[in-house]
Write a protein that holds these residues in place. Structure first.
Motif, PDB file in Angstrom:
ATOM      1  N   ARG A 107       0.981  -1.200   0.262  1.00 34.47           N
ATOM      2  CA  ARG A 107       0.000  -0.113   0.251  1.00 34.47           C
ATOM      3  C   ARG A 107       0.600   1.186   0.644  1.00 34.47           C
ATOM      4  N   TYR A 108       0.694   2.309  -1.216  1.00 29.06           N
ATOM      5  CA  TYR A 108       1.400   3.581  -1.066  1.00 29.06           C
ATOM      6  C   TYR A 108       0.527   4.263  -1.142  1.00 29.06           C
ATOM      7  N   LYS A 109       1.146   5.700  -0.382  1.00 33.50           N
ATOM      8  CA  LYS A 109       0.192   7.313   0.490  1.00 33.50           C
ATOM      9  C   LYS A 109      -0.008   7.618  -1.005  1.00 33.50           C
ATOM     10  N   LEU A 110      -0.306   8.472  -1.277  1.00 34.52           N
ATOM     11  CA  LEU A 110      -0.630   9.424  -2.695  1.00 34.52           C
ATOM     12  C   LEU A 110       0.426  10.305  -2.245  1.00 34.52           C
ATOM     13  N   GLU A 111       0.564  10.476  -1.675  1.00 35.16           N
ATOM     14  CA  GLU A 111       1.872  11.538  -0.909  1.00 35.16           C
ATOM     15  C   GLU A 111       3.324  11.082  -1.026  1.00 35.16           C
ATOM     16  N   GLU A 112       3.594   9.852  -0.933  1.00 38.36           N
ATOM     17  CA  GLU A 112       4.975   9.053  -1.220  1.00 38.36           C
ATOM     18  C   GLU A 112       4.582   8.719  -2.920  1.00 38.36           C
ATOM     19  N   LEU A 113       3.571   8.444  -3.420  1.00 40.50           N
ATOM     20  CA  LEU A 113       3.862   8.133  -4.962  1.00 40.50           C
ATOM     21  C   LEU A 113       4.371   9.749  -5.679  1.00 40.50           C
ATOM     22  N   VAL A 114       3.423  10.387  -4.903  1.00 34.21           N
ATOM     23  CA  VAL A 114       3.803  11.498  -5.602  1.00 34.21           C
ATOM     24  C   VAL A 114       5.274  12.232  -5.304  1.00 34.21           C
ATOM     25  N   VAL A 157      -2.910  21.734  -1.122  1.00 31.31           N
ATOM     26  CA  VAL A 157      -2.079  22.130  -0.883  1.00 31.31           C
ATOM     27  C   VAL A 157      -1.098  21.492  -0.160  1.00 31.31           C
ATOM     28  N   ALA A 158      -1.799  21.064   1.091  1.00 34.28           N
ATOM     29  CA  ALA A 158      -1.385  20.529   2.091  1.00 34.28           C
ATOM     30  C   ALA A 158      -0.174  19.490   1.860  1.00 34.28           C
ATOM     31  N   ARG A 159      -0.640  18.456   0.923  1.00 30.79           N
ATOM     32  CA  ARG A 159      -0.562  17.017   0.804  1.00 30.79           C
ATOM     33  C   ARG A 159       0.286  17.298   0.112  1.00 30.79           C
ATOM     34  N   LEU A 160       0.512  18.456  -1.014  1.00 27.94           N
ATOM     35  CA  LEU A 160       1.180  18.239  -1.838  1.00 27.94           C
ATOM     36  C   LEU A 160       2.796  18.948  -1.314  1.00 27.94           C
ATOM     37  N   ARG A 161       2.242  19.860  -0.050  1.00 29.96           N
ATOM     38  CA  ARG A 161       3.936  19.986   0.974  1.00 29.96           C
ATOM     39  C   ARG A 161       4.760  19.280   1.533  1.00 29.96           C
ATOM     40  N   LEU A 166       8.344  14.832   1.885  1.00 30.47           N
ATOM     41  CA  LEU A 166       9.383  13.389   1.058  1.00 30.47           C
ATOM     42  C   LEU A 166      10.344  13.531   0.751  1.00 30.47           C
ATOM     43  N   ALA A 167      10.205  14.046  -0.808  1.00 35.92           N
ATOM     44  CA  ALA A 167      11.122  14.218  -1.556  1.00 35.92           C
ATOM     45  C   ALA A 167      12.340  14.804  -1.283  1.00 35.92           C
ATOM     46  N   GLY A 168      12.551  15.530   0.108  1.00 36.66           N
ATOM     47  CA  GLY A 168      13.512  16.242   0.013  1.00 36.66           C
ATOM     48  C   GLY A 168      13.609  17.146  -0.098  1.00 36.66           C
ATOM     49  N   PHE A 169      13.206  18.632   0.315  1.00 35.31           N
ATOM     50  CA  PHE A 169      12.644  19.377   0.618  1.00 35.31           C
ATOM     51  C   PHE A 169      12.819  20.691   1.461  1.00 35.31           C
ATOM     52  N   GLU A 170      13.248  21.120   1.893  1.00 35.23           N
ATOM     53  CA  GLU A 170      13.101  21.910   3.231  1.00 35.23           C
ATOM     54  C   GLU A 170      12.678  22.532   3.853  1.00 35.23           C
ATOM     55  N   ASN A 171      12.649  23.878   2.005  1.00 42.57           N
ATOM     56  CA  ASN A 171      11.132  25.297   2.029  1.00 42.57           C
ATOM     57  C   ASN A 171      11.052  25.042   0.623  1.00 42.57           C
ATOM     58  N   VAL A 172       9.465  25.283   1.096  1.00 43.18           N
ATOM     59  CA  VAL A 172       8.803  25.476  -0.745  1.00 43.18           C
ATOM     60  C   VAL A 172       7.687  26.853  -0.135  1.00 43.18           C
ATOM     61  N   ASP A 173       7.480  27.324  -1.741  1.00 50.30           N
ATOM     62  CA  ASP A 173       6.668  28.401  -1.529  1.00 50.30           C
ATOM     63  C   ASP A 173       5.863  28.280  -2.459  1.00 50.30           C
ATOM     64  N   PHE A 174       4.473  28.526  -2.051  1.00 51.93           N
ATOM     65  CA  PHE A 174       3.774  28.464  -3.334  1.00 51.93           C
ATOM     66  C   PHE A 174       3.764  29.763  -4.228  1.00 51.93           C
ATOM     67  N   GLU A 175       3.125  29.659  -5.191  1.00 50.69           N
ATOM     68  CA  GLU A 175       2.758  30.735  -6.175  1.00 50.69           C
ATOM     69  C   GLU A 175       2.020  30.425  -7.374  1.00 50.69           C
ATOM     70  N   MET A 176       0.599  30.821  -7.690  1.00 50.59           N
ATOM     71  CA  MET A 176      -0.089  30.520  -8.512  1.00 50.59           C
ATOM     72  C   MET A 176       0.205  30.006  -9.699  1.00 50.59           C
ATOM     73  N   GLU A 177       0.074  29.539 -10.393  1.00 50.72           N
ATOM     74  CA  GLU A 177       0.392  28.820 -11.701  1.00 50.72           C
ATOM     75  C   GLU A 177       0.253  30.389 -13.166  1.00 50.72           C
ATOM     76  N   PRO A 178      -1.057  30.766 -13.258  1.00 47.24           N
ATOM     77  CA  PRO A 178      -0.921  31.482 -14.710  1.00 47.24           C
ATOM     78  C   PRO A 178      -0.132  32.877 -13.456  1.00 47.24           C
ATOM     79  N   VAL A 179       0.288  33.703 -12.296  1.00 47.09           N
ATOM     80  CA  VAL A 179       0.816  34.104 -12.526  1.00 47.09           C
ATOM     81  C   VAL A 179       2.305  34.196 -12.330  1.00 47.09           C
TER      82      VAL A 179
END
Length: 449
Positions: A107-114, A157-161, A166-179
């Motif tokens: 069983r794999y969680k969605l966050e783990e697959l991403v 957003v929380a799941r993506l964070r 899990l992928a080894g990122f320490e700091n993640v900032d989000f921005e709207m894709e069209p922006v």
């Protein structure tokens, strides 16, 4: 660029439903895009797919191996004994019911697959740019697929964070894709403009209205420069689904009947064909329950050969081939008024003539939803179409003539611009990351969920 692992590199990370890309701003202030090996060449688009296969080690024990991106596609196509190909995971982020899936008994969680895809992207970018990428500015849609409330948005957003962590990122900032796409366009300007951005991904169509230009960069951005955002949770995948429904599913028995107790009933439950329309669900049809349903349907069906073809599509996991055939048709119809849909696989061959007018009739409701999102943005912003100086369209579905007409009708063909349709978001995210590193300008979207 230097090799210090703790040096913050300005990195833009576009994790897309169909394709992903990574960009950095180098020491000279220029944007560089990461490239990935593909069939002896290189590509700047990393297919957002994950492939699992099972093998026996030297001791006879079964082990599971996974590949991502272009390597996953190549391996999947070259292997006769197909493993499990998982696609469009981003479309599930807002779903509280889909927590994960089972692959080869685990069983794999969605966050783990991403995270498996994100980890490979991080490592590849780190190797190419000689920096241990840990800090990143990430794009997110205005509205996630399936999100009905703001709580759903925050959940996605929380799941993506979590997946990035899990992928080894320490700091993640989000921005709207069209922006982010607006940053890419703004870099070409020598004057100020009121810009409307249309970003068409695989799962979402997003729009932003904002002021851009060298003076905005010089004085520093303010919250008033972003007049508004809007979005709708459909785009390229929805267009693909219409083609599958109209052309492929009937050939696989969606209209076929079966005899049961002297009655004629649908041979196969409609939900199986509904899942067939959604690329990110195709791999999930390979279950014992579905196998039993299709086996029984084949025995009772009045057109068993169609059900047999459906079984082959599912068992051989031919979603990628179907996707390529659909993409080829959309490309042809973007160029010509008439085209032929061609698909060969699973013991079937389809060659069906299609007109652009027919395709546009199939996606009419989707086009209306996109129009509604654009008009809603203009109303909420209090902006008349004539006041918009330029419209920048990006993403694969921006090539669809009916989509472009939405903007040509409202703003005039002379105002429409495009370019770097598959990498403009990553390019702009890197520019945004560079601004953040300099402490320049305001954040147009809260960077912390």
């Amino acid at each position: 660029m230097g090799t210090a692992a703790d040096r913050h590199l300005a990195v833009g990370f576009d994790f897309g439903t169909t394709n992903s890309s990574v960009a950095v701003v180098d020491g000279a202030g220029q944007v560089q895009l990461a490239s990935f090996p593909l069939a002896g060449a290189e590509t700047q688009s990393f297919r957002s797919v994950l492939y699992f296969e099972q093998y026996q080690n030297s001791e006879g024990a079964k082990r599971t191996h996974s590949l991502t991106g272009p390597a996953a596609i190549e391996h999947y196509l070259q292997t006769d004994d197909k493993g499990r190909l998982v696609q469009s995971l981003k479309s599930h982020l807002s779903s509280r019911t889909l927590t994960g899936t089972e692959v080869f008994g685990r069983r794999y969680k969605l966050e783990e697959l991403v995270s498996r895809m994100l980890s490979d992207l991080r490592k590849h970018a780190g190797h190419q740019f000689k920096n241990d990428v840990r800090h990143v500015t990430v794009g997110r849609p205005v509205r996630f697929v399936g999100a009905e409330t703001e709580e759903d948005q925050e959940f996605a957003v929380a799941r993506l964070r979590v997946a990035f962590a899990l992928a080894g990122f320490e700091n993640v900032d989000f921005e709207m894709e069209p922006v982010a796409a607006a940053y890419t366009y703004e870099a070409t300007l020598d004057h100020e403009e009121l810009l409307l951005i249309g970003d068409f991904g695989g799962g979402t169509s997003d729009f932003s209205l904002l002021r851009v230009g060298p003076e905005v960069r010089r004085r520093g951005r303010t919250a008033a420069d972003l007049l508004g955002n809007s979005g709708v949770a459909l785009a390229g995948d929805a267009f693909d689904a219409r083609i599958i429904r109209k052309l492929v599913s009937p050939a696989l028995g969606s209209d076929s009947e079966a005899r049961s107790l002297n009655k004629l009933l649908p041979a196969v439950p409609a939900w199986i064909y509904a899942n067939l329309e959604r690329w990110h669900y195709l791999s999930f049809l390979r279950t014992n329950n579905v196998r039993e349903i299709l086996k029984s349907a084949r025995i009772r069906a009045l057109e068993p050969e169609k059900i047999e073809a459906l079984i082959a599509i599912v068992e051989e996991d031919l979603g990628y081939q179907l996707h390529q055939a659909v993409q080829d048709l959309k490309f042809k119809l973007s160029r010509d008024q008439d085209a032929e849909f061609r698909f060969c696989g699973g013991g079937m061959e389809l060659r069906i003539p299609v007109t652009r007018a027919s395709f546009e009739s199939w996606i009419a409701e989707d086009l209306q939803a996109i129009e509604g999102a654009v008009d809603s943005l203009l109303r909420s912003s209090g902006v008349e179409p004539g006041a918009v100086d330029r419209v920048f369209l990006t993403g694969g579905s921006s090539f669809v003539p009916a989509v472009r007409r939405i903007f040509e009708t409202r703003f005039g063909a002379s105002k429409i611009r495009g370019g770097n349709e598959f990498t403009s978001v990553a390019h702009g995210l890197a520019l945004r990351a560079a601004e953040q590193l300099r402490g320049f300008g305001v954040s147009w979207f809260p960077s912390r969920a």
